[in-house]
Every structure is written in structure tokens, then in C-alpha cells.
Design an enzyme around this catalytic site. Structure first.
Site, PDB file in Angstrom:
ATOM      1  CG  ASP A  76      -1.778   1.155   1.379  1.00 29.84           C
ATOM      2  OD1 ASP A  76      -2.224   1.692   0.336  1.00 29.84           O
ATOM      3  OD2 ASP A  76      -2.036   1.575   2.531  1.00 29.84           O
TER       4      ASP A  76
ATOM      5  CG  ASP B 204      -2.237   7.317   0.652  1.00 26.82           C
ATOM      6  OD1 ASP B 204      -1.363   8.182   0.493  1.00 26.82           O
ATOM      7  OD2 ASP B 204      -3.167   7.104  -0.148  1.00 26.82           O
TER       8      ASP B 204
ATOM      9  CG  ASP C 201      -2.886   2.203   6.418  1.00 25.47           C
ATOM     10  OD1 ASP C 201      -2.779   2.009   5.183  1.00 25.47           O
ATOM     11  OD2 ASP C 201      -3.637   3.075   6.902  1.00 25.47           O
TER      12      ASP C 201
HETATM   13 MG   LIG Z   1      -3.173   3.037   3.389  1.00 31.19          MG
END
Ligand SMILES: [Mg+2]
Length: 263
Positions: free
Chosen positions: A83, A85, A210
């Protein structure tokens, strides 16, 4: 997944265990290709209904993905989707700094432990925050997460690395995100960058993210990258830094190598 253009290789290797090649007639001089095949053949392919054998220009190639997913490369290598961000980019830091600066606030990451912005901001404040991240250049100068670039470059020598970002959540971010990746992660080829929506379509051995919601239908192993907002998420392997990610894959690789040598 239906794609257009010449990205068959990416489609076949990354996205789908079932790959249909929709064969187009050769382009005539200067003319655009047109589809003359019967689209119902696609339906027949995915259904058990009997039908006439496709005979008008459609060819199918079926590739059933066998474990390990990373077919065609040494078995000790893994395909790792990462990922962007709050995993390789400290997006939360940029959002907080910029929002605090514009509105004279003092929000910090500790205010977001186990919470999302809409839960700690008033409705109009949250609206302002969303319009801020929708600005075209917002994602262009995100801080790089500590050690992310160095660790990913080292991992890319042993594993296949893809960046998979749910960019559809902020479609205005495409260009800035792409430029950011080229600047800070130049060793990742553009063909290994996937701007997507629902990440369950990603066909990889591991996904480092996340946001645990992306693991629910993910085919491989989810690795939760620690962030204030996922502090209360349980049931996932959690890593707190990129150095920890590197250690995790060193252990995986050592296990695979010992299995290979034992056989
Ligand atoms: Mg993310």
C-alpha cells in the site's frame, strides 16, 4: 477485470487466475482495430451452457494459477503488494500538518488512536479536510516513511514488489501519486504500480497495508502496517516499521530456503 490496450502481461500475471485473451483482428494500415467477435463467447466461456465452438475470431487462453502465485520465478521469491498511504508514505503526517496550519489547530497522531477523522472532527471541519485532500497536488509532497525506500529496494532484489494503492478513493490524486512514486521509488517500474479500488482483485502472496478491510477478501497473507487509526485492529500480523518488514521477509525466505534444500 476487463482491460484494454497492450497490458495483457500485467493482467495475466497480477490480477486474475483466469485470463482470457480477446483476440482482435489485425489493424489495417492506419485504421483502428474493431471487435468483430461475438461477445456472447465471453458468456459461454464463464458459464457451463453449451454453445457453438467459438469460431469467429475469439481465442481463449486459460491460465489456472497454482500456488505459489509467483509462477515462473524461483519459488523462494514472493509477490508482495504494498500500500502507499500510511505505509510507504506518511500521509497522515501531511494531512495533520496541513490541516493544522490552515485552521490553527493542534491535532496530532495521538488524537487518532483507534479513530478516524470523521469521528473527531465536526461535520464542517471534516468537509474542509476532504476538500483539502482532493486538491490535485496534495499527494505530491508526502513524507516518505522511514526506511521504506531502502528496505523495498533491498526486498526487490529477492521478491517481486508491486505498489497497490486504493487511489480510486481520491481520483484527483493519480498524477501526484504517480510522480511521487517515480521520485522516491525509482526502482519500481511503472508496470508494477496498480491504482485500484477494491484490493481483493490483487493476486499476490502478501499485502502490506494499514487498512485491515483490504485483507478480508485478499487471496494471500495480510500484513498490517501499524498506524494510529488501526491501533485496535486485532487478528493480523502487525509490523511497526520497515525494518520490521525486512526482518519478516528474511525469516520467510530462510524458511523457504531450508524447505527447498531439505527437498
Ligand atoms: Mg493506506
Amino acid at each position: 477485470v476487463v482491460t484494454t490496450g497492450d497490458d495483457f502481461v500485467t493482467t495475466r500475471t497480477l490480477l486474475s487466475p483466469f485470463f482470457c485473451h480477446f483476440d482482435l483482428p489485425p489493424k489495417r494500415d492506419g485504421g483502428a482495430a474493431s471487435i468483430t467477435a461475438d461477445p456472447l463467447d465471453i458468456l459461454r466461456y464463464f458459464s457451463p451452457l453449451p454453445g457453438p465452438n467459438p469460431g469467429h475470431g475469439v481465442k481463449y487462453a486459460l491460465h489456472k494459477a497454482a500456488r505459489p502465485i509467483s509462477r515462473g520465478i524461483p519459488s523462494i521469491m514472493a509477490r508482495i503488494a504494498v500500500d502507499m498511504d500510511d505505509v510507504i508514505a506518511d500521509t497522515l503526517a501531511k494531512v495533520l500538518d496541513e490541516f493544522n496550519r490552515r485552521h490553527g489547530l493542534h491535532l496530532s497522531k495521538s488524537d487518532l488512536i483507534g479513530a478516524h477523522f470523521h469521528e473527531i472532527l465536526a461535520v464542517d471541519q471534516h468537509r474542509n479536510l476532504m476538500s483539502m485532500v482532493l486538491e490535485d497536488t496534495f499527494f505530491g509532497d508526502l513524507p516518505v516513511m522511514p526506511h521504506a525506500a531502502a528496505v523495498l529496494e533491498r526486498l526487490s532484489k529477492h521478491h517481486e514488489i508491486f505498489i497497490a494503492t486504493a487511489a480510486m478513493e481520491v481520483p484527483t490524486s493519480f498524477n501526484a501519486k504517480y510522480q511521487w512514486l517515480l521520485t522516491h521509488f525509482p526502482f519500481i517500474a511503472p508496470l508494477k504500480i496498480v491504482f485500484c479500488g477494491d484490493k481483493s482483485i490483487i493476486n499476490a502472496d502478501y499485502l502490506i497495508d494499514d487498512n485491515p478491510r483490504h485483507f478480508a477478501r485478499f487471496i494471500g497473507t495480510g500484513i498490517l502496517f501499524d498506524s494510529p487509526q488501526n491501533a485496535h485492529a486485532k487478528g493480523y500480523h502487525r509490523v511497526h516499521s520497515w525494518l520490521e518488514v525486512e526482518e519478516y521477509f528474511k525469516n520467510i525466505q530462510a524458511q523457504k530456503e531450508s524447505t527447498v534444500s531439505a527437498n
